[in-house]
Design an enzyme around this catalytic site. Structure first.
Site, PDB file in Angstrom:
ATOM      1  N   ASP A  70       0.821  -1.217   0.000  1.00 15.82           N
ATOM      2  CA  ASP A  70       0.000   0.000   0.000  1.00 15.82           C
ATOM      3  C   ASP A  70       0.858   1.272   0.000  1.00 15.82           C
ATOM      4  O   ASP A  70       0.500   2.266   0.623  1.00 15.82           O
ATOM      5  CB  ASP A  70      -0.943  -0.018   1.212  1.00 15.82           C
ATOM      6  CG  ASP A  70      -1.953   1.127   1.172  1.00 15.82           C
ATOM      7  OD1 ASP A  70      -2.379   1.503   0.065  1.00 15.82           O
ATOM      8  OD2 ASP A  70      -2.290   1.663   2.236  1.00 15.82           O
ATOM      9  N   TYR A  71       1.980   1.245  -0.703  1.00 19.18           N
ATOM     10  CA  TYR A  71       2.712   2.498  -0.903  1.00 19.18           C
ATOM     11  C   TYR A  71       1.874   3.434  -1.766  1.00 19.18           C
ATOM     12  O   TYR A  71       1.277   3.013  -2.758  1.00 19.18           O
ATOM     13  CB  TYR A  71       4.060   2.229  -1.576  1.00 19.18           C
ATOM     14  CG  TYR A  71       5.123   1.758  -0.627  1.00 19.18           C
ATOM     15  CD1 TYR A  71       5.775   2.648   0.228  1.00 19.18           C
ATOM     16  CD2 TYR A  71       5.481   0.410  -0.572  1.00 19.18           C
ATOM     17  CE1 TYR A  71       6.749   2.207   1.106  1.00 19.18           C
ATOM     18  CE2 TYR A  71       6.459  -0.040   0.300  1.00 19.18           C
ATOM     19  CZ  TYR A  71       7.090   0.869   1.138  1.00 19.18           C
ATOM     20  OH  TYR A  71       8.061   0.440   2.010  1.00 19.18           O
ATOM     21  N   GLU A  72       1.835   4.712  -1.373  1.00 18.66           N
ATOM     22  CA  GLU A  72       1.005   5.683  -2.087  1.00 18.66           C
ATOM     23  C   GLU A  72       1.790   6.891  -2.588  1.00 18.66           C
ATOM     24  O   GLU A  72       1.251   7.704  -3.341  1.00 18.66           O
ATOM     25  CB  GLU A  72      -0.138   6.131  -1.169  1.00 18.66           C
ATOM     26  CG  GLU A  72      -0.996   4.957  -0.685  1.00 18.66           C
ATOM     27  CD  GLU A  72      -2.231   5.381   0.099  1.00 18.66           C
ATOM     28  OE1 GLU A  72      -2.465   6.598   0.234  1.00 18.66           O
ATOM     29  OE2 GLU A  72      -2.953   4.487   0.579  1.00 18.66           O
ATOM     30  N   ASN A  73       3.058   7.000  -2.167  1.00 15.89           N
ATOM     31  CA  ASN A  73       3.913   8.118  -2.576  1.00 15.89           C
ATOM     32  C   ASN A  73       5.293   7.572  -2.925  1.00 15.89           C
ATOM     33  O   ASN A  73       5.788   6.654  -2.251  1.00 15.89           O
ATOM     34  CB  ASN A  73       4.025   9.154  -1.453  1.00 15.89           C
ATOM     35  CG  ASN A  73       2.667   9.655  -0.991  1.00 15.89           C
ATOM     36  OD1 ASN A  73       2.036  10.477  -1.634  1.00 15.89           O
ATOM     37  ND2 ASN A  73       2.203   9.132   0.150  1.00 15.89           N
ATOM     38  N   GLN A 128      -8.658   0.784  -4.260  1.00 11.76           N
ATOM     39  CA  GLN A 128      -9.304   1.717  -3.337  1.00 11.76           C
ATOM     40  C   GLN A 128     -10.386   2.537  -4.059  1.00 11.76           C
ATOM     41  O   GLN A 128     -10.207   3.710  -4.361  1.00 11.76           O
ATOM     42  CB  GLN A 128      -8.254   2.641  -2.708  1.00 11.76           C
ATOM     43  CG  GLN A 128      -7.204   1.917  -1.897  1.00 11.76           C
ATOM     44  CD  GLN A 128      -6.195   2.855  -1.271  1.00 11.76           C
ATOM     45  OE1 GLN A 128      -6.561   3.874  -0.678  1.00 11.76           O
ATOM     46  NE2 GLN A 128      -4.922   2.537  -1.403  1.00 11.76           N
TER      47      GLN A 128
END
Length: 307
Positions: free
Chosen positions: A157-160, A219
């Site tokens: 769940d890396y988002e950046n 998501q």
């Protein structure tokens, strides 16, 4: 009588009829499953595994959120190049709690999600010093956490990002592959959302390593809270195309902050997908914010999947 008018013998017609019936059947290419996942532990509301209703008719995964390769011994927190630490509510979600919920419910598995959006209010970036050193550190530190907590899987769940998509795909793909080869985990999922940078990184990962990724926890709640049922169905089809061949889960957030909410048609949309043979499962963010409403939506989601 011309050749096109000559009737085919019954035995020659049979395969054609079978092929047509398979094409027209709503079960053709069906991906319906009874899989349900829920993130837990990120918001420190005191929720426990045992608080959450578990339907024995579903394949239930808890996802502990999060393990992060950052340290808070510096200010601001700093990346540790793949040396992961536990940042979920371990006081209420301990190794003993994991063992207890799995013993009480044989249909339950527990995973760890890595990355997340922030730590101590600061942005978490995927920021390896080098691919080889990050993978080596990540395999070592995550193996230790997974074995300590008796976990079954991993969620990404890396988002950046502070690296290119090819490096992300290489690092994460090698991490998942190694953990599976070493029999540390039995399943893996990824948690992208509809952002061009995020999608670019996760689709690069998917292009090279889809064979080791079991679930796409997309998501959908990152879309607008004004999302309609028809828009949700369109978004779902788009992501099934983006992650072709994957088990793309429908998702909702229990705090109503975004996407198609359970109160406004989410479950109707899921019934539509189920009728079309497309419902690969459902996941929710997050159990932490459901305790106050008695886990109403968790119960409804699992009932739908088990029916």
């Amino acid at each position: 009588m011309n050749a096109s008018s000559v009737p085919l013998p019954p035995l020659l017609l049979l395969p054609t009829i079978l092929i047509i019936s398979l094409i027209l059947s709503p079960l053709a290419g069906a991906q319906n499953s009874n899989h349900y996942s829920e993130y837990i532990g990120a918001l420190f509301t005191g929720v426990k595994f045992s608080d959450v209703p578990i339907n024995s008719g579903v394949d239930f995964h808890f996802i502990l959120s999060f393990a992060i390769d950052y340290t808070t011994t510096t200010s601001p927190p700093s990346p540790t190049n793949g040396d992961f630490n536990v940042y979920w509510d371990s006081g209420n979600l301990s190794p003993a709690d994991v063992s207890a919920i799995k013993q009480a419910h044989p249909n339950v598995k527990v995973a760890v999600s890595i990355g997340g959006a922030t730590v101590s209010g600061d942005t978490v970036y995927f920021s390896p010093s080098s691919a080889d050193s990050w993978v080596s550190n990540a395999v070592s530190s995550l193996t230790s956490i997974i074995q300590q907590y008796n976990l079954d899987g991993i969620d990404i769940d890396y988002e950046n990002f502070q690296t290119d998509s090819a490096t992300f795909a290489d690092c994460i793909g090698r991490l998942i592959s190694t953990l599976k080869t070493n029999n540390v985990i039995s399943f893996a999922s990824i948690a992208p959302f509809d952002n061009s940078d995020v999608q670019g990184h996760y689709q690069a990962l998917w292009a090279s390593y889809s064979n080791v990724i079991d679930f796409v926890n997309f998501q959908f709640y990152a879309y607008s809270s004004a999302t309609t049922e028809s828009q949700f169905l369109s978004y779902y089809d788009a992501q099934r195309s983006n992650y072709a061949g994957g088990q793309v889960l429908a998702s909702f957030t229990t705090d109503g902050s975004g996407g198609l909410s359970p109160a406004n048609g989410f479950f109707d949309a899921c019934q539509t997908l189920k009728g079309e043979g497309k419902l690969a499962g459902i996941f929710a963010w997050t159990a932490d914010s459901s305790k106050s409403n008695g886990f109403q939506y968790e119960t409804e989601a699992q009932n739908l999947l088990a029916s």
